[in-house]
Design a protein around this motif. Structure first.
Motif, PDB file in Angstrom:
ATOM      1  N   HIS A 165       5.710  -8.058  -5.950  1.00 21.68           N
ATOM      2  CA  HIS A 165       4.298  -8.154  -6.340  1.00 21.68           C
ATOM      3  C   HIS A 165       3.489  -8.807  -5.224  1.00 21.68           C
ATOM      4  N   CYS A 166       4.039  -9.877  -4.661  1.00 22.31           N
ATOM      5  CA  CYS A 166       3.362 -10.583  -3.569  1.00 22.31           C
ATOM      6  C   CYS A 166       3.252  -9.694  -2.335  1.00 22.31           C
ATOM      7  N   ALA A 167       4.345  -8.975  -2.008  1.00 24.13           N
ATOM      8  CA  ALA A 167       4.327  -8.099  -0.841  1.00 24.13           C
ATOM      9  C   ALA A 167       3.326  -6.964  -1.009  1.00 24.13           C
ATOM     10  N   LEU A 199      10.783  -0.096  -5.816  1.00 24.53           N
ATOM     11  CA  LEU A 199      10.122   0.765  -6.795  1.00 24.53           C
ATOM     12  C   LEU A 199       8.917   0.067  -7.413  1.00 24.53           C
ATOM     13  N   PHE A 200       9.065  -1.219  -7.716  1.00 25.98           N
ATOM     14  CA  PHE A 200       7.961  -1.956  -8.321  1.00 25.98           C
ATOM     15  C   PHE A 200       6.782  -2.068  -7.352  1.00 25.98           C
ATOM     16  N   ALA A 201       7.069  -2.393  -6.100  1.00 26.66           N
ATOM     17  CA  ALA A 201       5.997  -2.496  -5.102  1.00 26.66           C
ATOM     18  C   ALA A 201       5.299  -1.152  -4.922  1.00 26.66           C
ATOM     19  N   ALA A 202       6.074  -0.077  -4.890  1.00 26.31           N
ATOM     20  CA  ALA A 202       5.485   1.253  -4.759  1.00 26.31           C
ATOM     21  C   ALA A 202       4.563   1.553  -5.934  1.00 26.31           C
ATOM     22  N   ASP A 203       4.954   1.128  -7.111  1.00 29.18           N
ATOM     23  CA  ASP A 203       4.128   1.324  -8.302  1.00 29.18           C
ATOM     24  C   ASP A 203       2.791   0.597  -8.156  1.00 29.18           C
ATOM     25  N   GLY A 263       2.710  -5.801  10.249  1.00 29.65           N
ATOM     26  CA  GLY A 263       2.724  -4.535   9.524  1.00 29.65           C
ATOM     27  C   GLY A 263       4.018  -4.249   8.809  1.00 29.65           C
ATOM     28  N   VAL A 264       5.042  -5.090   9.022  1.00 26.80           N
ATOM     29  CA  VAL A 264       6.333  -4.926   8.344  1.00 26.80           C
ATOM     30  C   VAL A 264       6.505  -6.075   7.346  1.00 26.80           C
ATOM     31  N   PHE A 265       6.743  -5.720   6.087  1.00 26.77           N
ATOM     32  CA  PHE A 265       6.848  -6.697   5.002  1.00 26.77           C
ATOM     33  C   PHE A 265       8.255  -6.655   4.408  1.00 26.77           C
ATOM     34  N   ALA A 266       8.593  -7.664   3.616  1.00 26.15           N
ATOM     35  CA  ALA A 266       9.921  -7.721   3.004  1.00 26.15           C
ATOM     36  C   ALA A 266       9.809  -8.239   1.576  1.00 26.15           C
ATOM     37  N   ALA A 267      10.725  -7.779   0.701  1.00 30.12           N
ATOM     38  CA  ALA A 267      10.739  -8.228  -0.688  1.00 30.12           C
ATOM     39  C   ALA A 267      12.135  -8.052  -1.275  1.00 30.12           C
ATOM     40  N   GLY A 268      12.450  -8.870  -2.266  1.00 31.22           N
ATOM     41  CA  GLY A 268      13.716  -8.752  -2.985  1.00 31.22           C
ATOM     42  C   GLY A 268      14.852  -9.524  -2.349  1.00 31.22           C
ATOM     43  N   GLU A 269      16.058  -9.038  -2.560  1.00 32.12           N
ATOM     44  CA  GLU A 269      17.266  -9.750  -2.122  1.00 32.12           C
ATOM     45  C   GLU A 269      17.503  -9.662  -0.622  1.00 32.12           C
ATOM     46  N   ILE A 270      16.673  -8.950   0.100  1.00 35.98           N
ATOM     47  CA  ILE A 270      16.786  -8.942   1.554  1.00 35.98           C
ATOM     48  C   ILE A 270      16.432 -10.304   2.128  1.00 35.98           C
ATOM     49  N   ALA A 299       1.827   0.629   7.100  1.00 31.50           N
ATOM     50  CA  ALA A 299       2.600  -0.582   6.767  1.00 31.50           C
ATOM     51  C   ALA A 299       3.974  -0.145   6.283  1.00 31.50           C
ATOM     52  N   ILE A 300       4.957  -0.993   6.493  1.00 26.50           N
ATOM     53  CA  ILE A 300       6.334  -0.720   6.065  1.00 26.50           C
ATOM     54  C   ILE A 300       6.810  -1.885   5.204  1.00 26.50           C
ATOM     55  N   LEU A 301       7.435  -1.556   4.082  1.00 20.51           N
ATOM     56  CA  LEU A 301       8.038  -2.583   3.222  1.00 20.51           C
ATOM     57  C   LEU A 301       9.543  -2.417   3.234  1.00 20.51           C
ATOM     58  N   LEU A 302      10.245  -3.476   3.631  1.00 20.98           N
ATOM     59  CA  LEU A 302      11.707  -3.489   3.613  1.00 20.98           C
ATOM     60  C   LEU A 302      12.179  -4.080   2.289  1.00 20.98           C
ATOM     61  N   ALA A 303      12.844  -3.246   1.489  1.00 17.92           N
ATOM     62  CA  ALA A 303      13.388  -3.689   0.202  1.00 17.92           C
ATOM     63  C   ALA A 303      14.823  -3.193   0.107  1.00 17.92           C
TER      64      ALA A 303
END
Length: 407
Positions: free
Chosen positions: A388-390, A14-18, A361-368, A157-161
């Motif tokens: 934030h970094c992602a 949610l934070f990254a989407a913001d 093109g695939v990123f990751a953030a958080g407890e993953i 781009a895809i973010l895995l959270a």
């Protein structure tokens, strides 16, 4: 085409989407649960501990082996930045006596509602009951709805959270692991973190004192010492002091098969002072009455002393027992009862922008990702800092891709 697909509607997603929507990108979020941020809401029931006011060096040290990886991100997005972000959503904060930072509302729901309103206002769409079923090499996610029907979502781009593996009933099931391993991404095995530990209590203690708190105690393992509280449970020992040492206890069990640690029932009182008090005449008082009157020990604490055998009559030996109640555990509580988890995507699998090296093109953030931290605000701070970094990495990646496409 979407600019960014965020998979996982926890704090990091949610934070990254913001951040991404604020940059003018078209963002969609999907999540397998009926509503977003289930674990975040659960964490906020007892007072949402958003971050900590500890000095930077000590703060970063809480992340143990992952400190070098997380330090640059927390330097860019420190606790002060997270606090400002909360204020920007209309949620004021305060610093508690322990240094922990809380929203004035003392729960997660007002902050979450404010964030969801802002995301909606920025054009972010959120689809619930949608699970990740696969990833292709063309920035396409294969997703599955609650009826088992599959479809594809393509994004630049895809973010895995997707979180870790603790409290799976709240959404983090780690079902994504084989999907990434299929692409050669190393995922380290998940283990419980911030968890309790099984202890074979005597039937008397288990029957009479399960659920009893141990307040203002010290917990010691191989030179590591923490002060705090714990709870005697039917299965073993849990609570804040135990969570603070859970990584060390868990690693000792993994290495030796069991871990022996100690409880100091009176950490503020030196053994010599305890021995002086215990040397007073006991008269006809029972040990329980004597210990209750002399040291204000509670019945649960006295029962705990008996777990190491009959109480010694010698004042110095009894003082030493009170300062060093020895306990042995051979296993942590199951991961589905842990507050958080260790394990996840190996940290060297992502670059400095949080993009998977083997999946452009695939990123990751958080407890993953494979890091862990004690409770006290450190978990959420790292989730937000990695997000934030992602988000910044995705912005740069998309700008570069756009420039590369221009003639």
């Amino acid at each position: 085409m979407l600019d960014v697909l965020v998979i996982g509607a926890g704090p990091a997603g949610l934070f990254a989407a913001d951040q991404l929507a604020a940059a003018g990108l078209r963002v969609q979020i999907i999540d397998r649960m009926p509503s977003p941020a289930r674990k975040f809401l659960m964490a906020g029931r007892g007072g949402l501990n958003i971050t900590h006011s500890e000095p930077p060096d000590a703060f970063v040290g809480r992340y143990r082996e992952a400190a070098p990886f997380l330090a640059p991100m927390i330097e860019i997005f420190p606790p002060e930045a997270l606090i400002d972000w909360c204020h920007g959503l209309g949620q004021e904060t305060f610093v508690g006596s322990s240094g922990r930072v809380f929203p004035v509302a003392m729960k997660a729901s007002p902050l979450l509602r404010a964030l969801l309103r802002r995301l909606e206002g920025r054009g972010v769409t959120l689809q619930s009951r949608i699970s990740l079923a696969g990833l292709t090499g063309a920035n396409t996610a294969i997703v599955q709805n609650e009826n088992g029907e599959t479809s594809e979502i393509t994004a630049r781009a895809i973010l895995l959270a997707l979180g870790g593996a603790s409290w799976p009933k709240l959404g983090s099931t780690a079902a994504w692991v084989p999907l990434l391993e299929k692409h050669g991404v190393q995922v380290n095995p998940f283990q419980p973190a911030n968890c309790g530990f099984e202890i074979a209590w005597s039937p008397f203690l288990k029957d009479k004192f399960s659920g009893s708190p141990l307040k203002r105690i010290g917990l010691i393992l191989a030179g590591h010492r923490v002060l705090g509280e714990a709870i005697l449970s039917e299965k073993g020992l849990e609570g804040g002091a135990v969570y603070a040492l859970s990584a060390e206890i868990r690693d000792t069990i993994s290495r030796l098969g069991s871990a022996e640690f100690e409880i100091d029932l009176r950490p503020a009182m030196p053994a010599e002072q305890l021995a002086d008090k215990l040397a007073r005449p006991r008269g006809k008082q029972t040990w329980s009455t004597f210990l209750k009157k002399t040291l204000k020990l509670k019945p649960s604490e006295i029962a705990l002393l008996h777990e190491n055998g009959p109480l010694p009559a010698d004042p110095s030996s009894l003082a030493d027992r009170i300062k060093r109640v020895t306990l042995t555990s051979a296993a942590p509580y199951p991961i589905d009862r842990a507050i958080s988890s260790a394990g996840g995507i190996a940290l060297d699998e992502v670059d400095e922008a949080m993009m998977l090296r083997k999946m452009p093109g695939v990123f990751a953030a958080g407890e993953i990702l494979d890091w862990e931290a004690p409770t006290g605000g450190y978990l959420l701070q790292a989730c937000f800092a990695t997000a934030h970094c992602a988000a910044a990495g995705i912005e740069t990646y998309l700008k570069t891709a756009t420039l590369d496409q221009k003639p």
